[in-house]
Motif scaffolding. Structure first.
Motif, mmCIF file in Angstrom:
data_model
loop_
_atom_site.group_PDB
_atom_site.id
_atom_site.type_symbol
_atom_site.label_atom_id
_atom_site.label_comp_id
_atom_site.label_asym_id
_atom_site.label_seq_id
_atom_site.Cartn_x
_atom_site.Cartn_y
_atom_site.Cartn_z
ATOM 1 N N PHE A 234 7.710 -11.162 -37.278
ATOM 2 C CA PHE A 234 7.328 -9.897 -36.683
ATOM 3 C C PHE A 234 6.019 -10.080 -35.771
ATOM 4 O O PHE A 234 5.306 -10.881 -35.998
ATOM 5 N N GLY A 235 5.857 -8.911 -34.943
ATOM 6 C CA GLY A 235 4.669 -8.928 -34.245
ATOM 7 C C GLY A 235 3.527 -8.355 -35.057
ATOM 8 O O GLY A 235 3.840 -7.535 -35.804
ATOM 9 N N VAL A 236 2.339 -8.716 -34.781
ATOM 10 C CA VAL A 236 1.057 -8.226 -35.387
ATOM 11 C C VAL A 236 -0.039 -7.579 -34.249
ATOM 12 O O VAL A 236 0.059 -8.440 -33.096
ATOM 13 N N GLU A 237 -0.653 -6.671 -34.780
ATOM 14 C CA GLU A 237 -1.614 -6.138 -33.714
ATOM 15 C C GLU A 237 -2.709 -7.387 -33.442
ATOM 16 O O GLU A 237 -3.270 -7.901 -34.542
ATOM 17 N N PHE A 238 -3.495 -7.652 -32.646
ATOM 18 C CA PHE A 238 -4.446 -8.386 -32.200
ATOM 19 C C PHE A 238 -5.623 -8.202 -33.220
ATOM 20 O O PHE A 238 -6.016 -6.982 -33.082
ATOM 21 N N PRO A 239 -5.898 -9.100 -33.815
ATOM 22 C CA PRO A 239 -6.762 -8.685 -35.228
ATOM 23 C C PRO A 239 -8.208 -8.787 -34.817
ATOM 24 O O PRO A 239 -9.052 -8.727 -35.576
ATOM 25 N N PHE A 240 -8.650 -8.892 -33.331
ATOM 26 C CA PHE A 240 -10.120 -9.022 -33.037
ATOM 27 C C PHE A 240 -10.516 -7.758 -32.044
ATOM 28 O O PHE A 240 -9.535 -7.027 -31.668
ATOM 29 N N GLY A 241 -11.674 -7.405 -31.876
ATOM 30 C CA GLY A 241 -12.014 -6.391 -31.087
ATOM 31 C C GLY A 241 -11.869 -6.859 -29.622
ATOM 32 O O GLY A 241 -12.164 -8.330 -29.324
ATOM 33 N N ILE A 242 -11.450 -5.893 -28.997
ATOM 34 C CA ILE A 242 -11.100 -6.313 -27.596
ATOM 35 C C ILE A 242 -12.307 -5.826 -26.513
ATOM 36 O O ILE A 242 -12.782 -4.615 -26.662
ATOM 37 N N HIS A 243 -12.693 -6.753 -25.941
ATOM 38 C CA HIS A 243 -13.893 -6.462 -24.736
ATOM 39 C C HIS A 243 -13.573 -5.311 -24.036
ATOM 40 O O HIS A 243 -12.249 -4.933 -23.375
ATOM 41 N N PRO A 244 -14.606 -4.553 -23.527
ATOM 42 C CA PRO A 244 -14.599 -3.161 -22.745
ATOM 43 C C PRO A 244 -13.649 -3.598 -21.515
ATOM 44 O O PRO A 244 -13.081 -2.361 -21.003
ATOM 45 N N ASN A 245 -13.825 -4.565 -20.907
ATOM 46 C CA ASN A 245 -13.162 -5.206 -19.659
ATOM 47 C C ASN A 245 -11.736 -4.799 -19.602
ATOM 48 O O ASN A 245 -11.344 -4.591 -18.684
ATOM 49 N N PHE A 246 -11.254 -4.672 -21.102
ATOM 50 C CA PHE A 246 -9.910 -4.754 -21.218
ATOM 51 C C PHE A 246 -9.438 -3.421 -21.761
ATOM 52 O O PHE A 246 -8.124 -3.399 -21.851
ATOM 53 N N LYS A 247 -10.351 -2.656 -21.954
ATOM 54 C CA LYS A 247 -9.728 -1.235 -22.197
ATOM 55 C C LYS A 247 -9.070 -0.587 -21.247
ATOM 56 O O LYS A 247 -9.488 -0.584 -20.315
ATOM 57 N N ASN A 248 -7.926 -0.087 -21.463
ATOM 58 C CA ASN A 248 -7.147 0.867 -20.596
ATOM 59 C C ASN A 248 -6.664 0.081 -19.207
ATOM 60 O O ASN A 248 -6.640 0.615 -18.118
ATOM 61 N N TYR A 249 -6.572 -1.265 -19.678
ATOM 62 C CA TYR A 249 -6.138 -2.166 -18.665
ATOM 63 C C TYR A 249 -4.851 -1.545 -17.933
ATOM 64 O O TYR A 249 -4.120 -1.158 -18.524
ATOM 65 N N GLN A 250 -4.668 -1.745 -16.616
ATOM 66 C CA GLN A 250 -3.821 -1.220 -15.703
ATOM 67 C C GLN A 250 -2.649 -2.408 -15.197
ATOM 68 O O GLN A 250 -3.019 -3.556 -15.128
ATOM 69 N N ASP A 251 -1.520 -1.746 -15.205
ATOM 70 C CA ASP A 251 -0.384 -2.584 -14.810
ATOM 71 C C ASP A 251 0.503 -1.774 -13.834
ATOM 72 O O ASP A 251 1.072 -0.811 -14.142
ATOM 73 N N ALA A 252 0.520 -2.337 -12.606
ATOM 74 C CA ALA A 252 1.408 -1.831 -11.570
ATOM 75 C C ALA A 252 2.572 -2.586 -11.323
ATOM 76 O O ALA A 252 2.507 -4.027 -11.184
ATOM 77 N N ILE A 253 3.767 -2.256 -11.285
ATOM 78 C CA ILE A 253 4.796 -2.970 -11.401
ATOM 79 C C ILE A 253 5.621 -2.896 -10.129
ATOM 80 O O ILE A 253 5.886 -1.738 -10.014
ATOM 81 N N LEU A 254 5.893 -3.912 -9.385
ATOM 82 C CA LEU A 254 6.084 -3.985 -8.224
ATOM 83 C C LEU A 254 7.626 -4.278 -8.158
ATOM 84 O O LEU A 254 7.979 -5.539 -8.638
ATOM 85 N N LEU A 255 8.368 -3.462 -7.891
ATOM 86 C CA LEU A 255 10.006 -3.622 -7.905
ATOM 87 C C LEU A 255 10.588 -4.336 -6.903
ATOM 88 O O LEU A 255 10.786 -3.485 -5.596
ATOM 89 N N VAL A 256 10.579 -5.586 -6.698
ATOM 90 C CA VAL A 256 11.157 -6.435 -5.701
ATOM 91 C C VAL A 256 12.769 -6.475 -5.689
ATOM 92 O O VAL A 256 13.123 -6.408 -4.711
#
Length: 360
Positions: free
Chosen positions: A192-214
């Motif tokens: 099964f998957g597990v949540e990443f067990p470490f604190g994530i740096h603020p640089n990666f909070k609310n990280y964005q993903d634009a999906i380009l439909l080629v």
């Protein structure tokens, strides 16, 4: 360490007559790729992914008690219309999970499911779809076993989702999810998957993903076929070792906020995935000319602006453009000005990191 027998329930005390649940579950995008598997749906290497927010499947499950005749009984609707060609996959899924949900033949189900992203958009819906169905089924099991802990609920939901579609186990819970045993991730498991067990740096909070439909529509090569190509692949063992190494590096980047290292590993992983397909037997080239145009444009933009924008790919032609929230205005303008021309009908989808399945 969890074993699959941990998910075989004791006899239930009560069986509700009927009811309904509704859950959504998102798609996810792997940063370190899972490619190659061992039956039953176990990964040949660990992976780590961002859970998405907007690209999700919403599934309503209605259930009613019936006499057990030894068969599964369900109606399946996709976007309010009967979807007969989906049924064999659901039957196969039920066959795989019946050992862990022995009530399945005691109920008739109505499964009504829809995606928030456009039909045939080229975004894989198996992960979000199987995750959404699994959390619904776990809600029913919790009704049969009210003493179930939240921890068991989420672990078993991810465990079941994996048996429907491997990467679905990463779509159940958490912003960043690890699937597959890794020495540096406490509690990590092939089951099964597990949540990443470490604190994530603020640089990666609310990280964005634009999906380009080629490219839109059905994938040229199914995931099952693709994973099977790793059996006997001349570079397989070194690739599996590399995935462990890269997951360690991505872990360190997520904790430290090192965007440069993150970009280097994520892009390398995407290209390695496609390199493995191009060097398998039979071999495939799933990137399209426009995929390469977009990649080169991203590299040029990053060199000229020093903005921390990068790409990743699934097993197809579409491009995920990843970037921090604080450069969203500039990156979106870049996408509109220079990348949209390489998208099918100019289509792209803006998304960001999400938290996993949600109950309605």
């Amino acid at each position: 360490m969890s074993q699959d027998v941990d998910f075989i329930p004791k006899p239930y005390a009560t069986y509700p007559e009927n009811g309904r649940f509704e859950w959504s579950a998102p798609s996810n995008i792997a940063l370190v790729k899972y490619w190659g598997k061992i039956e039953p749906q176990l990964p040949a290497n660990p992976s780590i992914s961002f859970t998405l927010d907007s690209c999700k499947t919403v599934t309503e499950l209605e259930f009613s008690k019936r006499a057990n005749d030894g068969n599964f009984s369900f109606d399946l609707l996709f976007e309010a219309q009967p979807k007969e060609d989906f049924k064999p996959k659901i039957i196969k899924f039920f066959e795989r999970i019946e050992r862990y949900l022995p009530f399945l033949k005691d109920y008739h189900f109505k499964i009504d499911t829809r995606n928030t992203f456009p039909h045939s958009s080229g975004i894989a819906s198996s992960a979000s779809g199987m995750a959404a169905l699994s959390v619904n089924l776990m809600s029913l099991e919790k009704a049969l076993n009210p003493q179930m802990t939240d921890d068991h609920f989420w672990k078993k939901a991810s465990f079941l989702a994996r048996l429907g579609s491997g990467s679905a186990c990463r779509s159940v819970k958490g912003e960043v999810v690890v699937w597959g045993k890794h020495a540096e991730i406490e509690g990590s498991s092939d089951l099964f998957g597990v949540e990443f067990p470490f604190g994530i740096h603020p640089n990666f909070k609310n990280y964005q993903d634009a999906i380009l439909l080629v490219e839109k529509g059905q994938k040229e090569v199914s995931s099952t076929v693709g994973h099977d190509l790793m059996i006997g692949h001349p570079f397989a063992e070194r690739r599996f070792e590399q995935a462990h190494e890269n997951l360690s590096k991505v872990k360190n980047s997520l904790v430290s906020g090192d965007l440069e290292s993150f970009i280097s590993i994520v892009e390398s992983e995407a290209l390695t995935l496609h390199a493995m397909m191009m060097t398998s037997n039979p071999y495939f080239i799933l990137m399209k000319p426009n995929t390469l145009e977009i990649i080169n444009k991203i590299w040029k933009f990053r060199r000229e602006t020093a903005m921390p924008v990068c790409f990743t790919l699934d097993a197809g032609a579409n491009v995920h453009v990843l970037y921090p929230e604080n450069v969203a205005v500039e990156v979106l303008q870049f996408i509109k000005d220079e990348l949209v021309a390489f998208c099918k009908n100019g289509e792209y989808i803006c998304d960001r990191i999400g938290a996993g399945a949600q109950n309605f």
